[in-house]
Scaffold this active site. Structure first.
Site, PDB file in Angstrom:
ATOM      1  N   ASN A  98      83.631 -39.996  54.117  1.00  8.92           N
ATOM      2  CA  ASN A  98      82.954 -38.916  54.855  1.00  8.92           C
ATOM      3  C   ASN A  98      81.702 -38.398  54.173  1.00  8.92           C
ATOM      4  OD1 ASN A  98      84.866 -39.273  56.768  1.00  8.92           O
ATOM      5  ND2 ASN A  98      86.040 -37.425  56.293  1.00  8.92           N
ATOM      6  N   ARG A 140      82.848 -41.872  65.906  1.00  9.44           N
ATOM      7  CA  ARG A 140      82.142 -40.657  66.336  1.00  9.44           C
ATOM      8  C   ARG A 140      81.040 -40.270  65.369  1.00  9.44           C
ATOM      9  NH1 ARG A 140      84.606 -38.098  69.567  1.00  9.44           N
ATOM     10  NH2 ARG A 140      83.533 -36.162  69.080  1.00  9.44           N
ATOM     11  N   ASP A 156      92.433 -33.013  57.019  1.00  5.10           N
ATOM     12  CA  ASP A 156      92.613 -34.454  56.787  1.00  5.10           C
ATOM     13  C   ASP A 156      93.783 -34.752  55.852  1.00  5.10           C
ATOM     14  OD1 ASP A 156      89.069 -35.374  56.839  1.00  5.10           O
ATOM     15  OD2 ASP A 156      90.474 -34.777  58.395  1.00  5.10           O
ATOM     16  N   VAL A 197      92.332 -26.693  62.968  1.00  5.36           N
ATOM     17  CA  VAL A 197      90.978 -27.255  63.128  1.00  5.36           C
ATOM     18  C   VAL A 197      90.891 -28.120  64.383  1.00  5.36           C
ATOM     19  CG1 VAL A 197      89.235 -28.753  62.081  1.00  5.36           C
ATOM     20  CG2 VAL A 197      90.546 -27.172  60.640  1.00  5.36           C
TER      21      VAL A 197
HETATM   22  C1  EPZ Z   1      84.454 -34.340  59.945  1.00  9.66           C
HETATM   23  O1  EPZ Z   1      84.540 -34.539  61.346  1.00  9.66           O
HETATM   24  C2  EPZ Z   1      85.239 -35.477  59.315  1.00  9.66           C
HETATM   25  N1  EPZ Z   1      84.632 -36.767  59.671  1.00  9.66           N
HETATM   26  C3  EPZ Z   1      86.694 -35.420  59.800  1.00  9.66           C
HETATM   27  O2  EPZ Z   1      87.409 -36.434  59.103  1.00  9.66           O
HETATM   28  C4  EPZ Z   1      87.288 -34.069  59.408  1.00  9.66           C
HETATM   29  O3  EPZ Z   1      88.603 -33.974  59.915  1.00  9.66           O
HETATM   30  C5  EPZ Z   1      86.426 -32.934  60.004  1.00  9.66           C
HETATM   31  O4  EPZ Z   1      85.051 -33.095  59.561  1.00  9.66           O
HETATM   32  C6  EPZ Z   1      86.914 -31.546  59.585  1.00  9.66           C
HETATM   33  O5  EPZ Z   1      86.915 -31.455  58.209  1.00  9.66           O
HETATM   34  C7  EPZ Z   1      83.522 -37.167  59.001  1.00  9.66           C
HETATM   35  O6  EPZ Z   1      83.013 -36.481  58.135  1.00  9.66           O
HETATM   36  C8  EPZ Z   1      82.964 -38.502  59.395  1.00  9.66           C
HETATM   37  P1  EPZ Z   1      83.812 -30.841  62.710  1.00  9.66           P
HETATM   38  P2  EPZ Z   1      83.594 -33.663  62.343  1.00  9.66           P
HETATM   39  O7  EPZ Z   1      82.545 -30.984  63.468  1.00  9.66           O
HETATM   40  O8  EPZ Z   1      82.279 -33.439  61.724  1.00  9.66           O
HETATM   41  C9  EPZ Z   1      84.677 -28.311  66.601  1.00  9.66           C
HETATM   42  C10 EPZ Z   1      88.879 -38.234  58.866  1.00  9.66           C
HETATM   43  O9  EPZ Z   1      90.105 -38.281  59.028  1.00  9.66           O
HETATM   44  N2  EPZ Z   1      83.281 -28.579  66.984  1.00  9.66           N
HETATM   45  O10 EPZ Z   1      83.821 -30.044  61.455  1.00  9.66           O
HETATM   46  O11 EPZ Z   1      83.653 -34.284  63.686  1.00  9.66           O
HETATM   47  C11 EPZ Z   1      85.543 -29.555  66.718  1.00  9.66           C
HETATM   48  O12 EPZ Z   1      86.022 -29.711  68.044  1.00  9.66           O
HETATM   49  C12 EPZ Z   1      88.018 -37.499  59.871  1.00  9.66           C
HETATM   50  O13 EPZ Z   1      88.262 -38.733  57.888  1.00  9.66           O
HETATM   51  C13 EPZ Z   1      82.755 -27.967  68.113  1.00  9.66           C
HETATM   52  O14 EPZ Z   1      83.443 -27.223  68.804  1.00  9.66           O
HETATM   53  O15 EPZ Z   1      84.409 -32.291  62.381  1.00  9.66           O
HETATM   54  C14 EPZ Z   1      86.665 -29.287  65.753  1.00  9.66           C
HETATM   55  O16 EPZ Z   1      87.659 -28.525  66.399  1.00  9.66           O
HETATM   56  C15 EPZ Z   1      88.827 -37.002  61.056  1.00  9.66           C
HETATM   57  N3  EPZ Z   1      81.456 -28.234  68.461  1.00  9.66           N
HETATM   58  C16 EPZ Z   1      86.009 -28.427  64.677  1.00  9.66           C
HETATM   59  O17 EPZ Z   1      84.758 -27.972  65.226  1.00  9.66           O
HETATM   60  C17 EPZ Z   1      80.653 -29.059  67.709  1.00  9.66           C
HETATM   61  O18 EPZ Z   1      79.469 -29.254  68.061  1.00  9.66           O
HETATM   62  C18 EPZ Z   1      85.722 -29.174  63.389  1.00  9.66           C
HETATM   63  O19 EPZ Z   1      84.931 -30.298  63.728  1.00  9.66           O
HETATM   64  C19 EPZ Z   1      81.213 -29.665  66.555  1.00  9.66           C
HETATM   65  C20 EPZ Z   1      82.526 -29.407  66.203  1.00  9.66           C
END
Ligand code: EPZ
Length: 417
Positions: A23, A92, A304, A326
């Site tokens: 990540n 994604r 995670d 989350v």
């Molecule tokens: C990153 O995903 C990680 N992936 C995920 O790891 C990790 O679980 C997540 O961060 C949380 O720590 C990478 O870094 C490639 P977020 P990301 O945007 O960026 C909401 C793994 O297992 N949200 O922080 O997609 C969303 O729906 C993966 O290695 C919005 O509502 O996570 C979620 O509920 C899985 N609108 C929350 O925020 C947005 O525009 C956290 O998502 C963006 C996000």
């Protein structure tokens, strides 16, 4: 398709080296789009998702070469700004190409990622931030079409401390005109790693690792020469493996400052966790104590690590409550753990885990990356044999996992279905 076969019940012992962080490597690879020239990235893990990111960079026109864990990207000539659906739907994190392409070339066309097993995972906050910086955003047949002559610095408040949103907007801001402030920014260590790499390219960034990041835009950047941080979630997975098998494992390369919440919870569960100069040593207790966890953005307990910790609590004395705050659907490992004898009840985003004396090996199915890891951990602790199917999920985020567990004395092998 491949599966993993685990003969459980053996204590893990010895030492294992953590690979580079998936990540962190992913946003860093997309950051190479920000500057022409030859970028060098070290400690890049050999994972399916990394391969997808490299294919995407090539689709943009970059030249990508990988020798073991060293990745070289030549991104002078970018002749396409389109991230196609068939690549984005498999990973994604491809949306992280948006910010770099838009801020360097003034145009980006990235497929919306669509649904995901663990939740809706919208990118509305990424797009809202880019619009605040002056981008024109249109949705066209499932694609985000973004254009901007030159992005302008803006004061952006993120409704949710989104990791990807913070990374996308930080990368967009480094070449924007003027100052960008990201408030309620994500504080994950991977954000700090990205900021350090961008500063090495000539960017002016303050506050990474806090909830307020300030970026002074510059006119141009130089290529990166950077080494990816160790993978804290892989490290945490091995730490739980030691605890669940009553083992004694040195997780080399693990950094305690990245894993404080997990370390506290492992100690609460009765594990002995000590920092050594080359990593973190975990000794599993004879009997595990039940512990309650609530996932939340860093520095809270990492989502995670939720599935892996649940596998541990399945075998603890007493009852644990695990609250996933989350993502809206990150309990898909539960029904597979129940097939192995786990006693878990789900109510909304909360799981109640009643410890059992032992787990029985069984054929189970992986559904997403961290759920797969949870099933492998349960298999290592279970009596007799567990077969985990659809392990392509696992290969997205763990490099040579079964080899690393074999190094620690685990009886685990990969086979074709
Ligand atoms: C990153 O995903 C990680 N992936 C995920 O790891 C990790 O679980 C997540 O961060 C949380 O720590 C990478 O870094 C490639 P977020 P990301 O945007 O960026 C909401 C793994 O297992 N949200 O922080 O997609 C969303 O729906 C993966 O290695 C919005 O509502 O996570 C979620 O509920 C899985 N609108 C929350 O925020 C947005 O525009 C956290 O998502 C963006 C996000």
């Amino acid at each position: 398709m491949e599966k993993i076969i685990i003969h459980g019940g053996r204590r893990l012992a010895g030492q294992v080296q953590v690979s580079g962080a998936k990540n962190s490597a992913l946003p860093l690879l997309f950051a190479t789009l920000l500057a022409p020239g030859v970028h060098r990235l070290g400690n890049v893990p050999a994972l399916r998702d990394i391969g997808t990111a490299e294919r995407l960079l090539k689709a943009f026109g970059a030249q990508v070469d990988r020798q073991q864990n060293q990745c070289t990207v030549e991104s002078t000539k970018i002749d396409s700004v389109e991230a196609p659906y068939d690549l984005v739907r498999t990973m994604r994190a491809s949306v992280l190409a948006l910010g770099p392409l838009l801020t360097r070339l003034g145009h980006a066309r990235v497929s919306l990622p669509g649904g995901c097993a663990i939740g809706a995972r919208p990118i509305n906050l990424h797009l809202k931030g880019l619009e605040a910086m002056g981008a024109r955003i249109e949705l066209d047949h499932g694609y985000v079409e973004a254009r901007a002559k030159r992005l302008k610095g803006a004061h952006i408040y993120l409704d949710v401390p989104t990791v990807g949103g913070t990374e996308n907007l930080m990368m967009a801001a480094v070449l924007a005109q003027g100052t960008t402030v990201l408030d309620n920014a994500a504080c994950e260590p991977e954000i700090v790693d990205l900021a350090e790499a961008l500063r090495g390219m000539g960017a002016h960034i303050e506050g990474a690792g806090s909830d307020r990041i300030v970026v002074q835009g510059v006119d141009a950047l130089r290529p990166m020469d950077f080494t990816v941080m160790p993978d804290r979630i892989e490290a945490g997975t091995f730490m739980v493996a030691a605890a669940i098998t009553r083992g004694n494992v040195l997780v080399q390369g693990a950094r305690a400052e990245h894993l404080e919440a997990l370390i506290c919870k492992l100690r609460e569960a009765g594990a002995e966790v000590t920092e050594e100069n080359r990593g973190i040593r975990v000794k599993g207790p004879r009997r595990l104590s039940s512990v309650n966890i609530r996932t939340s953005p860093h520095p809270g307990f990492p989502t995670d690590m939720q599935a892996q910790f649940m596998a541990l609590m399945v075998l603890a004395d007493g009852t644990s409550t695990i609250s996933e705050n989350v993502f809206e659907n990150r309990f898909m490992h539960v029904c597979e753990l129940q097939r192995m004898g786990a006693d878990i009840a789900i109510e909304g985003g909360r799981a109640t885990v009643r410890g059992v004396k032992s787990l029985l090996g069984a054929p189970v199915m992986a559904t997403d990356l961290r759920a797969s890891a949870s099933l492998v951990l349960a298999g290592l602790a279970a009596d007799n044999t567990t077969e985990v199917r659809r392990i392509y999920h696992l290969d997205r985020g763990y490099e040579c996992l079964e080899e690393k567990f074999r190094q620690l004395g685990g009886r685990i092998e990969r086979a074709v279905e």
